[in-house]
Design an enzyme around this catalytic site. Structure first.
Site, mmCIF file in Angstrom:
data_model
loop_
_atom_site.group_PDB
_atom_site.id
_atom_site.type_symbol
_atom_site.label_atom_id
_atom_site.label_comp_id
_atom_site.label_asym_id
_atom_site.label_seq_id
_atom_site.Cartn_x
_atom_site.Cartn_y
_atom_site.Cartn_z
ATOM 1 N N CYS A 89 42.828 39.459 33.989
ATOM 2 C CA CYS A 89 41.466 39.906 34.306
ATOM 3 C C CYS A 89 40.413 39.117 33.546
ATOM 4 O O CYS A 89 39.213 39.263 33.817
ATOM 5 C CB CYS A 89 41.331 41.395 34.012
ATOM 6 S SG CYS A 89 42.204 42.426 35.223
ATOM 7 N N ASP A 128 43.822 50.685 40.190
ATOM 8 C CA ASP A 128 42.547 51.050 40.791
ATOM 9 C C ASP A 128 42.675 52.278 41.692
ATOM 10 O O ASP A 128 41.731 53.059 41.827
ATOM 11 C CB ASP A 128 41.981 49.876 41.594
ATOM 12 C CG ASP A 128 41.421 48.775 40.710
ATOM 13 O OD1 ASP A 128 41.131 49.054 39.544
ATOM 14 O OD2 ASP A 128 41.284 47.640 41.201
#
Length: 352
Positions: A17, A91
């Site tokens: 990320c 998520d």
């Protein structure tokens, strides 16, 4: 002689990320994106930087849809696949949903990376999906200059039980379910500076599925949630603040730290993304006088497959911490609180 294996991280300019666009650049890009208000069944779009889109199917079901992919954060192909898949499915959990299906997103330099390595990446991702109880039902692949892998992840939740950045309340405490420092450790890994056990700690936290999020909305006092990934603890706290119209205090010493992260940070190891993060949102953050730069870097450190950040009523926070720890998230801590005020983050040396 068998040739030395190719280091996956040597084929990419960034990793995990940490290779996300900076928050400031992303806001500029999205500034001209048309709003999706013309679609009444779209419950959650891009407006408040939530983790996934949500589409109401009927009175009892909503579809949660997200996608996440990145370049290698480690060299082992199987571990890379596991980390990327765990991160993508997170998520769905962060929205309070249960995953049902995944599609693979694959970009590989096929002229430089052995087929066996690519197969191992996909196998790692498939193993995580199997652990989450979902199939990898298809996907898409391209020949790319850098190795890229991730998932489209779909889930289901009741429309009344979706968790977003919008519904936190003043007075809520912020609970974080994983330790911080993944970005620093990944940078240390690339520099061959990890101490014994550090790599294993990195893999353990980044491959732990955030399945605790699936029933979060049924737990007492939970008002909002997100997961902490590329923008660091400060950045994702700020997203909750902006979504809910609140200010936040973060307790600098409260989070747990992945083994080795603090020592590496004190020794000057950092990611480029932590600096980009600070440059993007530092104007909205108040730090204590004399606050060490390495401590700031850790709070802005990009997390790959990080923990859930949960806004919960203060009288329910300790119970939630105990529940998360009992579910296997031993690093769960209360790391801050929300209060009335203009959206922004104040970092405190200790809880006040």
């Amino acid at each position: 002689m068998t040739p030395d294996p190719i280091r996956l991280t040597s084929l990419a300019h960034g990793g995990g990320c940490g290779c996300k666009l900076s928050p400031a650049v992303l806001r500029q890009i999205l500034a001209t994106t048309p709003a999706a208000a013309a679609f009444p069944n779209l419950m959650v779009g891009a407006e408040t930087s939530d983790d996934a889109a949500v589409w109401r199917l009927n009175d009892s079901q909503a579809l949660v849809a997200t996608t996440d992919f990145f370049t290698p954060v480690v060299d082992d192909p199987f571990d890379f696949g596991r980390i990327a898949a765990t991160n993508a499915i997170s998520d769905v959990y962060a929205m309070g949903a249960t995953p049902i299906l995944a599609l693979a997103l694959v970009g590989m330099p096929v002229d430089r990376l052995p087929i066996e390595s690519i197969q191992a990446i996909l196998a790692g991702g498939a193993s995580v999906c199997a652990a989450a109880g979902i199939p990898v039902a298809g996907g898409h692949s391209i020949d790319s200059a850098e190795p890229i892998y991730g998932l489209v992840a779909l889930g289901l939740a009741h429309p009344d039980k979706i968790l977003t950045n919008r519904t936190a309340q003043a007075g809520d405490l912020l609970v974080l379910t994983k330790a911080l420092g993944v970005g620093v450790l990944s940078a240390g890994f690339k520099q061959d500076r990890l101490a014994p056990g550090d790599y294993e700690a990195l893999i353990a936290t980044t491959t732990q599925l955030n399945r605790f999020g699936a029933d979060l909305s049924d737990r007492a006092g939970v008002h909002a949630a997100t997961d902490v990934t590329g923008f660091g603890l400060v950045g994702h706290t700020l997203e909750i603040c902006r979504g809910s119209g609140l200010a936040a205090d973060l307790f600098a010493d409260a989070p747990a730290w992945v083994q080795g992260a603090q020592a590496l940070a004190q020794a000057g190891v950092r990611t480029g993304a932590s600096g980009r993060n600070w440059a993007s949102y530092g104007e909205a953050v108040e730090t204590p006088v004399g606050f060490a730069e390495w401590r700031r870097d850790l709070l802005c450190d990009p997390q790959t497959s990080g923990g859930l950040l949960i806004a919960v009523a203060p009288d329910c926070a300790e119970t939630l911490v105990d529940q998360a720890r009992a579910a296997g998230f031993g690093a769960t801590r209360i790391v801050g609180r929300l209060r009335q005020g203009a959206p922004g983050v104040r970092i405190l040396d200790q809880a006040a």
